[in-house]
Scaffold this active site. Structure first.
Site, PDB file in Angstrom:
ATOM      1  N   ASP A   1      -0.342  -7.626   1.844  1.00 38.58           N
ATOM      2  CA  ASP A   1       0.206  -6.260   1.800  1.00 38.58           C
ATOM      3  C   ASP A   1       1.739  -6.268   1.889  1.00 38.58           C
ATOM      4  O   ASP A   1       2.333  -5.803   2.861  1.00 38.58           O
ATOM      5  CB  ASP A   1      -0.402  -5.436   2.945  1.00 38.58           C
ATOM      6  CG  ASP A   1      -0.116  -3.946   2.811  1.00 38.58           C
ATOM      7  OD1 ASP A   1       0.305  -3.517   1.727  1.00 38.58           O
ATOM      8  OD2 ASP A   1      -0.314  -3.212   3.805  1.00 38.58           O
TER       9      ASP A   1
ATOM     10  N   SER B   1       4.304   1.830   8.375  1.00 40.89           N
ATOM     11  CA  SER B   1       3.938   0.710   7.510  1.00 40.89           C
ATOM     12  C   SER B   1       5.158   0.206   6.744  1.00 40.89           C
ATOM     13  O   SER B   1       5.994   0.988   6.308  1.00 40.89           O
ATOM     14  CB  SER B   1       2.862   1.144   6.515  1.00 40.89           C
ATOM     15  OG  SER B   1       1.712   1.583   7.182  1.00 40.89           O
ATOM     16  N   GLY B   2       5.236  -1.110   6.593  1.00 40.44           N
ATOM     17  CA  GLY B   2       6.357  -1.701   5.870  1.00 40.44           C
ATOM     18  C   GLY B   2       7.514  -2.103   6.754  1.00 40.44           C
ATOM     19  O   GLY B   2       8.378  -2.871   6.342  1.00 40.44           O
TER      20      GLY B   2
ATOM     21  N   HIS C   1       0.806  -1.212   0.000  1.00 41.58           N
ATOM     22  CA  HIS C   1       0.000   0.000   0.000  1.00 41.58           C
ATOM     23  C   HIS C   1       0.845   1.270   0.000  1.00 41.58           C
ATOM     24  O   HIS C   1       0.352   2.344  -0.345  1.00 41.58           O
ATOM     25  CB  HIS C   1      -0.934   0.022   1.220  1.00 41.58           C
ATOM     26  CG  HIS C   1      -2.124  -0.873   1.081  1.00 41.58           C
ATOM     27  ND1 HIS C   1      -2.021  -2.237   1.071  1.00 41.58           N
ATOM     28  CD2 HIS C   1      -3.449  -0.596   0.946  1.00 41.58           C
ATOM     29  CE1 HIS C   1      -3.229  -2.770   0.936  1.00 41.58           C
ATOM     30  NE2 HIS C   1      -4.113  -1.793   0.865  1.00 41.58           N
TER      31      HIS C   1
END
Length: 259
Positions: free
Chosen positions: A115, A209-210, A67
């Site tokens: 994701d 995120s990530g 994302h």
């Protein structure tokens, strides 16, 4: 009496404003990391600005969340390695161009399933004390509930969206999937390819995120890019389980070497 009532009302409003101004999600409840003690950490950047975390899994590959680049059209994607501060000069810090971005083929805008994102750097990273790959879990089994794990990032530290310049971290407890799937939490949406961690005022947030969820020195999960409210105890943090995607990760990296 009227003046007293007005004064009390003003104090109540002021108190509410102060409460609203408290940080709602940061690496919330965390603290600044010791410099370069997480040499695998990466800052995924678009046009020179941090958008997500990531981590080095091989000399030329960084794993992150799909994302993170969904809304990137013609932006220049780069990866910063060897950093503690995003802005200050540091001896091991270096910005790498991204040769290829490979989101998981089943990732979609309307779901956090699958994701994951692999970023191939334009060249092999210069390894050293501040730049090292992180081992990742290949055995497809769940992490025991209440296991303490580490997560780090440069994600926002307040409700205003302020991002820290220096790497932050915190320790979180893994939550059992069945518990996480209860109606009062994520109501059955957590698949076997995901895992949860408690989020009671200690949580990851936008910009984290990530990044990796590290348990016992091994990456077990990747912070998803969900839209939940950070730090809400009723919305535990969601992480993509790396081991569930071992074949895909290995396949993408091997395919690039063979090309």
């Amino acid at each position: 009496m009227a003046n007293l009532s007005v004064h009390l009302a003003a104090l109540i409003l002021l108190g509410a404003a102060l409460c609203a101004a408290q940080p709602r999600g940061r690496i919330l409840g965390g603290r600044e990391a010791n410099s370069h003690q997480r040499p695998y950490m990466a800052s995924v950047q678009v046009n020179g600005k941090h958008v997500c975390g990531g981590f080095l899994v091989a000399e030329q590959w960084v794993l992150s969340a799909a994302h993170c680049l969904e809304d990137v059209a013609d932006g220049k994607v780069q990866v910063l390695l060897g950093a503690h501060s995003l802005s200050q000069r540091e001896p091991f810090k270096r910005l790498y161009d991204v040769l290829r971005a490979v989101p998981h083929p089943d990732s979609r805008h309307d779901t956090i399933d699958h994701d994951l994102l692999l970023l191939q750097l334009s060249e092999k990273a210069e390894l050293g004390p501040a730049v090292q790959p992180l081992p990742w879990q290949r055995e497809d089994r769940d992490v025991a509930a209440r296991t303490l794990c580490d997560v780090a990032g440069w994600g926002v530290v307040s409700h205003t969206g302020r991002q820290p310049d220096r790497l932050q971290y915190l320790t979180l407890r893994v939550m059992d999937r069945d518990t996480c799937n209860l109606r009062r939490y994520h109501d059955g949406t957590i698949t076997e390819r995901m895992m949860c961690a408690e989020s009671n005022r200690r949580d990851t947030c936008k910009g984290d995120s990530g990044g990796p969820l590290v348990c016992g020195g091994v990456a077990e999960g990747v912070v998803t890019s969900g839209s939940r409210v950070c730090g809400n105890p009723k919305k535990p943090g969601i992480y993509t389980r790396v081991a569930s995607y071992a074949a895909w990760i290995d396949g993408v990296m091997a395919g690039a070497e063979a090309a």
